[in-house]
Design an enzyme around this catalytic site. Structure first.
Site, PDB file in Angstrom:
ATOM      1  NE  ARG A 150      -1.249   2.452   2.968  1.00 61.74           N
ATOM      2  CZ  ARG A 150      -0.742   3.549   3.518  1.00 61.74           C
ATOM      3  NH1 ARG A 150      -0.630   4.668   2.816  1.00 61.74           N
ATOM      4  NH2 ARG A 150      -0.291   3.531   4.774  1.00 61.74           N
ATOM      5  CG  ASP A 151       3.476   4.184   2.951  1.00 61.47           C
ATOM      6  OD1 ASP A 151       3.164   5.152   2.233  1.00 61.47           O
ATOM      7  OD2 ASP A 151       4.234   4.290   3.923  1.00 61.47           O
ATOM      8  CG  HIS A 190       5.179   4.602   9.143  1.00 62.13           C
ATOM      9  ND1 HIS A 190       4.334   3.734   8.474  1.00 62.13           N
ATOM     10  CD2 HIS A 190       5.843   5.283   8.181  1.00 62.13           C
ATOM     11  CE1 HIS A 190       4.486   3.899   7.164  1.00 62.13           C
ATOM     12  NE2 HIS A 190       5.398   4.841   6.964  1.00 62.13           N
ATOM     13  CG  HIS A 218       9.474   7.827   5.675  1.00 57.16           C
ATOM     14  ND1 HIS A 218       9.151   8.062   4.355  1.00 57.16           N
ATOM     15  CD2 HIS A 218       8.364   7.295   6.249  1.00 57.16           C
ATOM     16  CE1 HIS A 218       7.884   7.682   4.138  1.00 57.16           C
ATOM     17  NE2 HIS A 218       7.398   7.221   5.271  1.00 57.16           N
ATOM     18  CB  CYS A 222       8.451  11.526   2.167  1.00 56.94           C
ATOM     19  SG  CYS A 222       7.546  12.988   2.709  1.00 56.94           S
ATOM     20  CG  ASN A 282       7.764   3.493   3.906  1.00 57.31           C
ATOM     21  OD1 ASN A 282       7.304   4.230   4.759  1.00 57.31           O
ATOM     22  ND2 ASN A 282       7.159   3.287   2.739  1.00 57.31           N
TER      23      ASN A 282
END
Length: 314
Positions: free
Chosen positions: A30-31, A223, A225, A256, A265
């Site tokens: 997803r991300d 979460h 990065h 991002c 990520n």
């Protein structure tokens, strides 16, 4: 070359100051894929999900019900979930932005959903077309209806440490947003370092503030990065505070769009290597996961940013 061929132990002695087991919340499908410039075929996505489950991941965020206009890469959410071979013991959460998204998720038979909130005014306006306070008018009905339907609801809080328009985000502001999501019925919060500027000290400070505010550490996930190379250090800081759920993306997929230097990520493989070195259980087969990320890199036509994937592919 795999871990065994390198002659490395699969598990080191457990550090007693850390959790015995960590749940890896895999966000790659997803991300990760939502940031791709070209649409990945649904057959590739389905094989990706199967491979991740085969590797031992028990929570794999499958897709998003955000309007296709905004995230065209995930416009195939209904087809994907209709064709997905669901596994016993594996959760497949989906992101829902509003009640319409929840309707679509319920129709698809989803049992775990997530909402995406902002800790800052600027990001709420740019990403959600809403204000910091006004965003809750959109989320609260979604959370209430999902809980009434028996679903678990995760609340993502973005920009927890830094915002490209507002700078450092006040800790108390993040806690206020998080508490409102929990009070609305969220069963877990994922605290996001969306542009990757956090340091270990900032992570400890934010987690302490949540604990002091009456939030159980078991209700918090992280979460990170890796924009400034701090994702693993930040993860270790969170583990030492008792966090037992860590988000990661296979192969380091994702990025991002709000920071030019963002590298995406935390890679799941890099996280697994860290956990193995700490003796923390996670249930993932590293060799199978690395092979999955190699395979996905071939589908995307580029190499994986994961350091572990690169090291074991040499």
């Amino acid at each position: 070359m795999g871990v065994r061929e390198l002659g490395l132990p699969e598990r080191f002695p457990h550090d007693g100051s850390l959790p015995e087991r960590v749940t890896i919340w895999e966000v790659g499908p997803r991300d990760g894929l939502q940031n791709e410039r070209t649409t990945v075929p649904v057959d590739v996505k389905l094989e990706f999900l199967d491979r991740l489950a085969d590797a031992g991941l028990t929570t794999v965020e499958a897709t998003s019900f955000v309007h296709p206009k905004w995230v065209p890469q995930l416009a195939d959410a209904e087809e994907l979930l209709a064709r997905l071979r669901r596994r016993d013991g594996v959760r497949y959460p989906v992101l829902v932005p509003n009640e319409r998204g929840l309707d679509r998720a319920l129709a698809a038979g989803v049992t775990h959903v997530a909402v995406f909130a902002s800790a800052t005014e600027s990001f709420a306006r740019r990403n959600l077309n809403s204000g910091l306070d006004a965003q809750f008018a959109m989320f609260e009905p979604v959370i209430a209806r999902a809980r009434e339907a028996g679903l678990d609801v995760r609340g993502y809080v973005s920009m927890c440490f830094g915002d490209p328009w507002e700078g450092i985000v006040p800790t108390e502001q993040v806690v206020t947003v998080g508490r409102r999501l929990l009070d609305a019925g969220c069963t877990q919060l994922s605290l996001g370092d969306t542009i990757g500027v956090a340091t270990a000290a900032a992570v400890e400070r934010l987690l302490d503030a949540f604990i002091e505010g009456g939030v159980a550490i078991a209700d918090l996930a992280v979460h990170f990065h890796d924009t400034y190379g701090q994702a693993l250090a930040n993860t270790l800081a969170a583990l030492r505070k008792g966090v037992t759920t860590v988000d990661a993306s296979a192969g380091g997929l994702g990025g991002c769009p709000y920071a030019e230097s963002a590298t995406g990520n935390l890679a799941t493989e890099d996280l697994v290597w860290l956990l193995d070195g700490l003796g923390v259980e996670h249930g993932v087969d590293l060799d199978a996961l690395v092979e999955t990320s190699r395979w996905m890199s071939r589908q995307l036509g580029r190499s994986s940013p994961s350091r572990v994937v690169r090291a074991l592919s040499g």
